[in-house]
Write a protein that holds these residues in place. Structure first.
Motif, PDB file in Angstrom:
ATOM      1  N   ALA A 109      42.036  37.624  49.557  1.00  0.00           N
ATOM      2  CA  ALA A 109      40.848  36.774  49.365  1.00  0.00           C
ATOM      3  C   ALA A 109      39.775  37.130  50.387  1.00  0.00           C
ATOM      4  N   ARG A 110      40.207  37.406  51.617  1.00  0.00           N
ATOM      5  CA  ARG A 110      39.267  37.789  52.663  1.00  0.00           C
ATOM      6  C   ARG A 110      38.592  39.119  52.309  1.00  0.00           C
TER       7      ARG A 110
ATOM      8  N   ASP B 197      52.399  35.221  51.027  1.00  0.00           N
ATOM      9  CA  ASP B 197      51.329  34.229  51.231  1.00  0.00           C
ATOM     10  C   ASP B 197      50.199  34.802  52.090  1.00  0.00           C
ATOM     11  N   GLU B 198      50.574  35.558  53.116  1.00  0.00           N
ATOM     12  CA  GLU B 198      49.555  36.156  53.995  1.00  0.00           C
ATOM     13  C   GLU B 198      48.801  37.282  53.287  1.00  0.00           C
TER      14      GLU B 198
ATOM     15  N   ALA C 173      50.507  36.401  43.387  1.00  0.00           N
ATOM     16  CA  ALA C 173      49.796  35.535  44.345  1.00  0.00           C
ATOM     17  C   ALA C 173      48.344  36.003  44.532  1.00  0.00           C
ATOM     18  N   ILE C 174      48.143  37.315  44.563  1.00  0.00           N
ATOM     19  CA  ILE C 174      46.793  37.850  44.766  1.00  0.00           C
ATOM     20  C   ILE C 174      45.917  37.589  43.541  1.00  0.00           C
ATOM     21  N   ARG C 175      46.532  37.700  42.368  1.00  0.00           N
ATOM     22  CA  ARG C 175      45.814  37.397  41.125  1.00  0.00           C
ATOM     23  C   ARG C 175      45.205  35.996  41.186  1.00  0.00           C
ATOM     24  N   GLU C 176      45.992  35.051  41.739  1.00  0.00           N
ATOM     25  CA  GLU C 176      45.545  33.656  41.876  1.00  0.00           C
ATOM     26  C   GLU C 176      44.489  33.510  42.966  1.00  0.00           C
ATOM     27  N   ALA C 177      44.778  34.126  44.103  1.00  0.00           N
ATOM     28  CA  ALA C 177      43.932  33.923  45.294  1.00  0.00           C
ATOM     29  C   ALA C 177      42.607  34.671  45.188  1.00  0.00           C
ATOM     30  N   ALA C 178      42.623  35.793  44.501  1.00  0.00           N
ATOM     31  CA  ALA C 178      41.414  36.636  44.437  1.00  0.00           C
ATOM     32  C   ALA C 178      41.256  37.218  43.049  1.00  0.00           C
TER      33      ALA C 178
ATOM     34  N   ALA D 216      48.131  37.327  50.142  1.00  0.00           N
ATOM     35  CA  ALA D 216      47.180  36.671  49.247  1.00  0.00           C
ATOM     36  C   ALA D 216      45.936  36.221  50.018  1.00  0.00           C
ATOM     37  N   ALA D 217      46.161  35.689  51.211  1.00  0.00           N
ATOM     38  CA  ALA D 217      45.031  35.258  52.045  1.00  0.00           C
ATOM     39  C   ALA D 217      44.174  36.462  52.442  1.00  0.00           C
TER      40      ALA D 217
END
Ligand code: PBG
Ligand code: ZN
Length: 325
Positions: free
Chosen positions: A66-67, A59-60, A105-110, A62-63
């Motif tokens: 996005a950053r 989760d982190e 998760a990264i695909r979704e977040a960014a 992925a955040a």
């Protein structure tokens, strides 16, 4: 004619003029950020051997992705630290492993961020070597199948680029073949084609818990004394289907980077590895160097030597600087 007719200093008079005649320009587009993914949730733990870098749960991660995307960093490369290690490194190809879940998760977040994954077994094996052991040695051919399986698992999760860092002979061919067979013909391979057996990996191994439990990696990584051999390694990997090749470490091997780039004229990356980062951080902490200038100067040197992009722990921070201008 030379001096006094030729006066190179004329073109160094003032920053605007220097900007105009500058040969090499570093941009955020050149940078790829490595991330370390660990088990758990809500984990963001500073890595003691890499101050300023973090162990991140999915989760982190992925955040963070996005950053990074927001800062204009085009790509990142994921390293996994599994909950469980064994003789063959079987967690490496677990579809629910840290890297695989992080990719999703990264695909979704960014969306749009280029997601690369490091393909190796050393973070996953109990003995810390990059392949399976038989007779006290890393056994090349049985390792190939496991690497290919790992790469396919990363591709299935959605990785754009798989990056084998193991230095087994024939692994690019094995990975390409398996990716194609499984329907991942569009997944690109960034080969750590020219990877030296280097003392500069120390902080990474502490971060990844991947220091070999016996012996060292000199039986498969390259001898730092060899440059002609780098051409052979690069040539083989390109022939086996590598889309991009890498030279690693960076700063101590700029001659090799320039030679490889000039010889093949293919997309060539440089990796500013953990020990290079650690040296800059340590000197900066002592107040002995201007940290920001040194980082920019070093990254610019990679580009000047011919790197098309640079894997660096500074990617996010530098992209931020370049953004503020
Ligand atoms: C895994 C791998 C290593 C690095 C990248 N992939 C460690 C090693 O080969 O021992 C090093 C990265 C760094 O030092 O920053 N094989
Ligand atoms: Zn490895």
């Amino acid at each position: 004619m030379s001096y006094p007719t030729d006066r190179p200093r004329r073109l160094r008079r003032g920053e605007t003029l220097r900007r105009l005649v500058r040969e090499t320009v570093l941009t955020a587009d050149d940078l790829v950020q490595p991330l370390f993914v660990v088990p758990g949730r809500g984990v963001r733990r500073e890595i003691s051997s890499l101050p300023g870098q973090y162990h991140l749960s999915v989760d982190e991660a992925a955040a963070e992705a996005a950053r990074l995307a927001g800062l204009g960093v085009p790509g990142l490369i994921l390293f996994g630290i599994p909950a469980r290690k064994d003789e063959t490194g079987s967690s490496a190809w677990d579809d629910d492993g840290e890297v695989q879940r992080a990719v999703r998760a990264i695909r979704e977040a960014a969306p749009g961020l280029v997601v690369m994954t490091d393909v190796c077994l050393c973070e996953y094996t109990s003995h810390g070597h990059c392949g399976v052991i038989s007779g006290g040695e890393v056994d090349n051919d049985p390792t190939l199948e496991l690497l290919a399986r790992t790469a396919v698992s990363h591709a299935r999760a959605g990785a754009d680029v798989v990056a084998p860092s193991d230095m087994m002979d024939g692994r690019v061919h094995a990975i390409r073949q398996e990716l194609d067979r499984e329907g991942f013909g569009q997944t690109a391979i960034l080969s750590y084609a020219v990877k030296y057996a280097s003392a500069y990996y120390g902080p990474f191994r502490e971060a990844a818990g991947s220091a070999p439990q016996f012996g060292d990696r000199r039986g498969y990584q390259m001898d730092p004394a060899n440059a002609r051999e780098a051409l052979r390694e690069a040539e083989l990997d390109l022939a086996e289907g590598a889309d991009m090749i890498m030279v690693k470490p960076g700063l101590a091997y700029l001659d090799v980077l320039a030679l490889v780039k000039r010889t093949f004229n293919r997309v060539t990356a440089a990796y500013q590895v953990s020990g290079e980062y650690a040296m800059i951080e340590a000197a900066a902490q002592q107040g002995w160097i201007d940290r920001r200038r040194l980082i920019l100067e070093t990254l610019t040197s990679f580009k000047r030597a011919g790197a098309d992009f640079i894997l660096t722990y500074y990617a996010g921070e530098v992209a931020g600087w370049l953004k503020e201008g």
